[in-house]
Write a protein that holds these residues in place. Structure first.
Motif, PDB file in Angstrom:
ATOM      1  N   PHE A  26      -9.400   2.029   1.982  1.00 49.64           N
ATOM      2  CA  PHE A  26      -9.361   2.828   3.199  1.00 49.64           C
ATOM      3  C   PHE A  26     -10.084   4.160   3.032  1.00 49.64           C
ATOM      4  CE2 PHE A  26      -6.434   0.733   6.125  1.00 49.64           C
ATOM      5  CZ  PHE A  26      -5.786  -0.168   5.302  1.00 49.64           C
ATOM      6  N   TYR A  34       0.843  -1.181   0.000  1.00 54.87           N
ATOM      7  CA  TYR A  34       0.000   0.000   0.000  1.00 54.87           C
ATOM      8  C   TYR A  34       0.889   1.245   0.000  1.00 54.87           C
ATOM      9  CZ  TYR A  34      -4.027  -2.896   1.194  1.00 54.87           C
ATOM     10  OH  TYR A  34      -5.025  -3.838   1.176  1.00 54.87           O
ATOM     11  N   GLY A  50     -10.458 -11.239  -1.890  1.00 48.06           N
ATOM     12  CA  GLY A  50      -9.188 -11.566  -1.265  1.00 48.06           C
ATOM     13  C   GLY A  50      -8.680 -10.550  -0.304  1.00 48.06           C
ATOM     14  N   ASN A  51      -9.595  -9.816   0.308  1.00 43.52           N
ATOM     15  CA  ASN A  51      -9.195  -8.941   1.397  1.00 43.52           C
ATOM     16  C   ASN A  51      -8.322  -7.779   0.976  1.00 43.52           C
ATOM     17  OD1 ASN A  51     -10.020  -8.651   3.970  1.00 43.52           O
ATOM     18  ND2 ASN A  51      -8.472  -9.933   4.900  1.00 43.52           N
ATOM     19  N   MET A  52      -8.405  -7.327  -0.271  1.00 41.40           N
ATOM     20  CA  MET A  52      -7.744  -6.088  -0.662  1.00 41.40           C
ATOM     21  C   MET A  52      -8.538  -4.955  -0.043  1.00 41.40           C
ATOM     22  SD  MET A  52      -6.807  -6.996  -4.601  1.00 41.40           S
ATOM     23  CE  MET A  52      -8.123  -8.160  -4.872  1.00 41.40           C
ATOM     24  N   LEU A  53      -7.878  -4.129   0.707  1.00 41.18           N
ATOM     25  CA  LEU A  53      -8.543  -3.128   1.517  1.00 41.18           C
ATOM     26  C   LEU A  53      -8.687  -1.790   0.809  1.00 41.18           C
ATOM     27  CD1 LEU A  53      -6.600  -3.874   4.814  1.00 41.18           C
ATOM     28  CD2 LEU A  53      -8.991  -4.392   4.389  1.00 41.18           C
ATOM     29  N   PRO A  56      -5.293 -14.763   1.292  1.00 43.23           N
ATOM     30  CA  PRO A  56      -5.971 -13.505   0.970  1.00 43.23           C
ATOM     31  C   PRO A  56      -7.273 -13.273   1.716  1.00 43.23           C
ATOM     32  CG  PRO A  56      -5.100 -14.489  -1.014  1.00 43.23           C
ATOM     33  CD  PRO A  56      -4.910 -15.503   0.088  1.00 43.23           C
ATOM     34  N   ASN A  57      -7.895 -14.288   2.253  1.00 43.32           N
ATOM     35  CA  ASN A  57      -9.183 -14.086   2.902  1.00 43.32           C
ATOM     36  C   ASN A  57      -9.090 -13.934   4.414  1.00 43.32           C
ATOM     37  OD1 ASN A  57     -10.810 -14.082   0.580  1.00 43.32           O
ATOM     38  ND2 ASN A  57     -10.650 -16.302   0.464  1.00 43.32           N
ATOM     39  N   TYR A  80      -8.430   0.490  11.731  1.00 40.41           N
ATOM     40  CA  TYR A  80      -7.009   0.450  12.029  1.00 40.41           C
ATOM     41  C   TYR A  80      -6.622   1.745  12.736  1.00 40.41           C
ATOM     42  CZ  TYR A  80      -6.133  -3.579   8.974  1.00 40.41           C
ATOM     43  OH  TYR A  80      -6.122  -4.828   8.417  1.00 40.41           O
ATOM     44  N   LYS A 106     -12.464  -5.761  13.822  1.00 38.88           N
ATOM     45  CA  LYS A 106     -12.951  -6.124  12.501  1.00 38.88           C
ATOM     46  C   LYS A 106     -14.323  -6.773  12.615  1.00 38.88           C
ATOM     47  CE  LYS A 106     -10.425 -10.505  12.659  1.00 38.88           C
ATOM     48  NZ  LYS A 106      -9.302 -11.294  12.088  1.00 38.88           N
ATOM     49  N   PRO A 122      -4.192   4.857   3.191  1.00 36.57           N
ATOM     50  CA  PRO A 122      -3.394   4.009   2.296  1.00 36.57           C
ATOM     51  C   PRO A 122      -4.162   3.631   1.034  1.00 36.57           C
ATOM     52  CG  PRO A 122      -3.285   3.225   4.568  1.00 36.57           C
ATOM     53  CD  PRO A 122      -4.364   4.252   4.522  1.00 36.57           C
ATOM     54  N   PHE A 141     -13.218  -2.980   8.815  1.00 38.47           N
ATOM     55  CA  PHE A 141     -12.066  -2.920   9.713  1.00 38.47           C
ATOM     56  C   PHE A 141     -11.877  -1.496  10.228  1.00 38.47           C
ATOM     57  CE2 PHE A 141     -10.387  -7.033   8.289  1.00 38.47           C
ATOM     58  CZ  PHE A 141     -10.947  -7.129   7.018  1.00 38.47           C
ATOM     59  N   GLN A 201      -1.240  -7.160  -4.585  1.00 38.16           N
ATOM     60  CA  GLN A 201      -1.371  -8.286  -3.679  1.00 38.16           C
ATOM     61  C   GLN A 201      -0.771  -9.521  -4.345  1.00 38.16           C
ATOM     62  OE1 GLN A 201      -5.073 -10.629  -3.028  1.00 38.16           O
ATOM     63  NE2 GLN A 201      -4.962  -9.812  -0.952  1.00 38.16           N
TER      64      GLN A 201
END
Lengths: 112, 114
Positions: free
Chosen positions: B104, A35, B99-102, A97-98, B36, B49, A43, B34, A48
Motif C-alpha cells: 500500500f 495487515y 499471490g496478491n499480497m498487497l 491468493p490470486n 481502496y 482494480k 496498511p 488497486f 498470508q
C-alpha cells in the motif's frame, strides 16, 4: 452474506502481554491475509494463509504469529506487546491468493 | 519488491469540483493495481482494480483510474465529488505472481468542502 468478521473490535492491553485476534472469512474463501495499519499510514502486510498453510510473511518480528484453521478462520497472535504494536489490525479474505481481497473492519489494538 | 507513492497526503476540494488523486508505483515485475477507500473507523473497501485488459477502469460510484505503464502510474479521478466522498484513499499493488499480497501507499485524505 456475511462479510469478513473480526473480533474483538477494540482491545486494550498492557506492555508485555499477549493478544489473540480472530478473523472469520467470507464463506467459501480459503485465503486469509493480515495487515497492520498504524495511525496515519497505509496498511503493512503481515501474513498470508491459504488452505491452512503460510504462503507469505511480511517484515515483522517473530513475536507475530498466525494460523489458519480447517474452517479457514484465522488467528493472529502477538507476544510481548510493545507500545508500537498499537494499530488497526485488518484481516482480508479471498477465494484464492490470486483473487482480489475483501477486508474486514479491523481490530483496534491499544497497548498502554 | 514493490513500492507505492501517493504524492499528496491531503487533497482539499469543493463539492462538485473534479479531483485527481495521484499514485505512482515501482516494480520490477508485472503488477495488479488497486484503489481502496477507508471511511473513519472502518476497514478498507475496494474501489476499483486493474488486472488486465483495458487500461481505464471505473467504479460504480463515478471514480475511474487509468493504468499508465510507461509512467508507472494509476491515478484516481472523479469529475464531480460529493461530501460523502470524504475519506482516506489508498493505492495498492501486488505482484501478479506473488499471490496478491498487497503493498500500500501512505494514503491520501480527500476532504470535500461544501
Amino acid at each position: 452474506d456475511a462479510g469478513v468478521t473480526q473480533s474483538p473490535t477494540h482491545l486494550i492491553k498492557t506492555r508485555g502481554q499477549h493478544v489473540t485476534l480472530r478473523c472469520s472469512p467470507i464463506s467459501g474463501h480459503k485465503s486469509v491475509s493480515w495487515y497492520q495499519q498504524v495511525l496515519g499510514q497505509g496498511p503493512q502486510f503481515i501474513f498470508q494463509y491459504y488452505e491452512k498453510e503460510e504462503r507469505g510473511r511480511g517484515n515483522f518480528p517473530d513475536r507475530f504469529s498466525a494460523r489458519q484453521f480447517p474452517n479457514y478462520s484465522s488467528e493472529l497472535n502477538v507476544n510481548a506487546l510493545l507500545l508500537g504494536d498499537s494499530a488497526l489490525y485488518l484481516c482480508a479474505s479471498s477465494l484464492s491468493p490470486n483473487y482480489g481481497y475483501t477486508f474486514g473492519s479491523g481490530t483496534r489494538l491499544t497497548v498502554v | 519488491a514493490q513500492s507505492v507513492t501517493q504524492l499528496d497526503s491531503q487533497v482539499p476540494v469543493f463539492e462538485e469540483a473534479p479531483v485527481e488523486l495521484r499514485c505512482n508505483y515501482s516494480s520490477s515485475v508485472s503488477v495488479y493495481l488497486f484503489w481502496y477507500v477507508q471511511y473513519p473507523n472502518q476497514g478498507l473497501q475496494l474501489l476499483l482494480k486493474y488486472l488486465s485488459g483495458s487500461t481505464l477502469v471505473e467504479s460504480i460510484n463515478g471514480f475511474e483510474a487509468e493504468f499508465n505503464k510507461s509512467q508507472t502510474s494509476f491515478h484516481l479521478r472523479k469529475p464531480s465529488v460529493h461530501i460523502s466522498d470524504t475519506a482516506e484513499y489508498f493505492c495498492a499493488v501486488s505482484d501478479t505472481n506473488a499471490g496478491n499480497m498487497l503493498t500500500f501507499g501512505g494514503g491520501t485524505r480527500l476532504m470535500v468542502k461544501p
